[in-house]
Design a protein around this motif. Sequence first.
Motif, PDB file in Angstrom:
ATOM      1  N   SER A 314       2.169   1.891  -7.721  1.00 28.61           N
ATOM      2  CA  SER A 314       1.119   2.620  -6.754  1.00 28.61           C
ATOM      3  C   SER A 314       1.806   3.355  -5.948  1.00 28.61           C
ATOM      4  CB  SER A 314       0.638   1.335  -5.939  1.00 28.61           C
ATOM      5  OG  SER A 314       1.220   0.768  -5.443  1.00 28.61           O
ATOM      6  N   VAL A 315       1.375   4.062  -5.097  1.00 29.32           N
ATOM      7  CA  VAL A 315       1.900   5.079  -3.997  1.00 29.32           C
ATOM      8  C   VAL A 315       2.591   4.179  -3.060  1.00 29.32           C
ATOM      9  CG1 VAL A 315       1.480   6.731  -2.274  1.00 29.32           C
ATOM     10  CG2 VAL A 315       0.514   7.061  -4.439  1.00 29.32           C
ATOM     11  N   SER A 316       2.071   3.057  -2.540  1.00 28.01           N
ATOM     12  CA  SER A 316       2.244   2.042  -1.570  1.00 28.01           C
ATOM     13  C   SER A 316       3.803   1.399  -2.109  1.00 28.01           C
ATOM     14  CB  SER A 316       1.306   1.116  -1.389  1.00 28.01           C
ATOM     15  OG  SER A 316       0.478   1.552  -0.772  1.00 28.01           O
ATOM     16  N   ASP A 317       3.719   1.130  -3.363  1.00 30.18           N
ATOM     17  CA  ASP A 317       4.923   0.580  -4.110  1.00 30.18           C
ATOM     18  C   ASP A 317       6.150   1.542  -4.075  1.00 30.18           C
ATOM     19  OD1 ASP A 317       3.885  -1.924  -4.468  1.00 30.18           O
ATOM     20  OD2 ASP A 317       3.082  -1.407  -6.563  1.00 30.18           O
ATOM     21  N   ALA A 319       6.548   3.956  -1.949  1.00 30.50           N
ATOM     22  CA  ALA A 319       6.843   4.170  -0.592  1.00 30.50           C
ATOM     23  C   ALA A 319       7.894   3.046  -0.021  1.00 30.50           C
ATOM     24  CB  ALA A 319       5.686   4.164   0.361  1.00 30.50           C
ATOM     25  N   ILE A 320       7.654   1.773  -0.469  1.00 30.56           N
ATOM     26  CA  ILE A 320       8.408   0.595   0.022  1.00 30.56           C
ATOM     27  C   ILE A 320       9.738   0.848  -0.691  1.00 30.56           C
ATOM     28  CG2 ILE A 320       8.610  -1.970  -0.376  1.00 30.56           C
ATOM     29  CD1 ILE A 320       5.475  -1.888  -0.209  1.00 30.56           C
ATOM     30  N   TYR A 324      10.220   3.433   3.025  1.00 34.68           N
ATOM     31  CA  TYR A 324       9.172   3.691   4.214  1.00 34.68           C
ATOM     32  C   TYR A 324       8.566   2.491   4.461  1.00 34.68           C
ATOM     33  CZ  TYR A 324      10.150   8.604   3.149  1.00 34.68           C
ATOM     34  OH  TYR A 324      10.723   9.947   2.811  1.00 34.68           O
ATOM     35  N   GLU A 326       5.702   2.344   5.819  1.00 34.85           N
ATOM     36  CA  GLU A 326       4.072   2.861   5.589  1.00 34.85           C
ATOM     37  C   GLU A 326       3.858   3.768   4.589  1.00 34.85           C
ATOM     38  OE1 GLU A 326       1.993   3.522   9.224  1.00 34.85           O
ATOM     39  OE2 GLU A 326       2.512   1.468  10.119  1.00 34.85           O
ATOM     40  N   ALA A 327       2.817   3.649   3.707  1.00 37.55           N
ATOM     41  CA  ALA A 327       2.688   4.616   2.775  1.00 37.55           C
ATOM     42  C   ALA A 327       2.251   5.838   3.368  1.00 37.55           C
ATOM     43  CB  ALA A 327       1.615   4.139   1.762  1.00 37.55           C
ATOM     44  N   SER A 328       1.654   5.766   4.660  1.00 33.63           N
ATOM     45  CA  SER A 328       1.115   7.021   5.338  1.00 33.63           C
ATOM     46  C   SER A 328       2.571   8.105   5.561  1.00 33.63           C
ATOM     47  CB  SER A 328       0.419   6.959   6.563  1.00 33.63           C
ATOM     48  OG  SER A 328       1.143   6.014   7.437  1.00 33.63           O
ATOM     49  N   THR A 329       3.500   7.375   6.017  1.00 34.89           N
ATOM     50  CA  THR A 329       4.786   8.251   6.381  1.00 34.89           C
ATOM     51  C   THR A 329       5.294   8.930   4.973  1.00 34.89           C
ATOM     52  OG1 THR A 329       5.090   6.365   8.021  1.00 34.89           O
ATOM     53  CG2 THR A 329       6.867   8.045   7.299  1.00 34.89           C
TER      54      THR A 329
END
Length: 353
Positions: A314-317, A319-320, A324, A326-329
């Motif tokens: 996922s986009v959140s994964d 990002a991590i 990052y 947060e995903a938004s960053t």
Amino acid sequence: MQRVQGPGIRDWNFPRGVASVALMVGFAAEHDVPTARMLRGTGLTEQQLRDPDAQIDAHTELTVIRNLVRARPDLPALGIEVGRRYRITTFGIFGFACVSSPTLGEAIRFALRYLDLSFTFCLPVAEWGEAEFVAWVHDESVPADVRQFLIERDVTAMHQVMSDLLGTHLPLTRAEFHFSAPSYADRIRAVTVVRPRFDMPHNLFAIDSVMLEQPLPQANEHTWAMCLAQCRDLVHRRRARTGIAAEVRARLVPRGGTDGFTAPPGIDTVARDLNMSTRTLRRHLDAAGTSYRALLDEVRRALAEEMLTATPLSVSDVAIRLGYAEASTFIYAFKRWTGGTPAAYRRERAAQR
């Protein structure tokens, strides 16, 4: 609502092809400046100017520019006259991608993203407004001795290329320059049509926002997608780093690929690994025309594109894994790199398979 897009590069010091140098050498020859004088101090030969794959650094082109300015200071509107020579065909696959774009707005977005496939020294920042599109043309880092020449050349070339894309002279709503009105201001007006203003705080030109949605005469979705892929590959090859920058970049790339990737090391850690102080590392990177932040962005972008294309993360994964919080960053950074969101990039790549 206004939206701003900056270029995909941090300064003008990027590798480039020889087409721009060849163009200026040809212009100089027409005005009685020998090729040998134009190439003095560059190490280039006439044969290299005919090699479409030849690559030079920006300082080499800058030497040619200085040679031209010093050889013919008597030619009025020198930057304007040279800038008019830049046509869409001067830019190779980069220009072909612009021609194939659906609209002028899409061509501008693409050009900003891959600006290091151009020959510019002045860096444009685009501002989309409801009524007016404004290109702010930054010259703060351009050497003072050739600054006015390059403002004139680059602004004229940008306008010429956009006119080529539309197939007609692009009407401007504003044209402003921070230098004083020259004796040849009428020649600048011949390009801008609208009355140029001088001694202004910034360099800029503006057009009616309606022009951005105009379909381009040679738009072709399949060709555009093919050109985008070729431009992306070319940029990746040109951005290959050497020296200290390569050593830093190597330490930012995960050893085991994207699996299990944790946050990248900070600059202090990288400096210790290279047996130097953080201050010394910053100085070396600055001399190489880059920075820790720029290299980190390059690595993160490459890894992000790989993970979005080749994994179901996922986009959140993603990002991590890129470090990052947060995903938004991450989404904000990805839009700065590519002009689009991670989700849109994933859909685009999936559609191309």
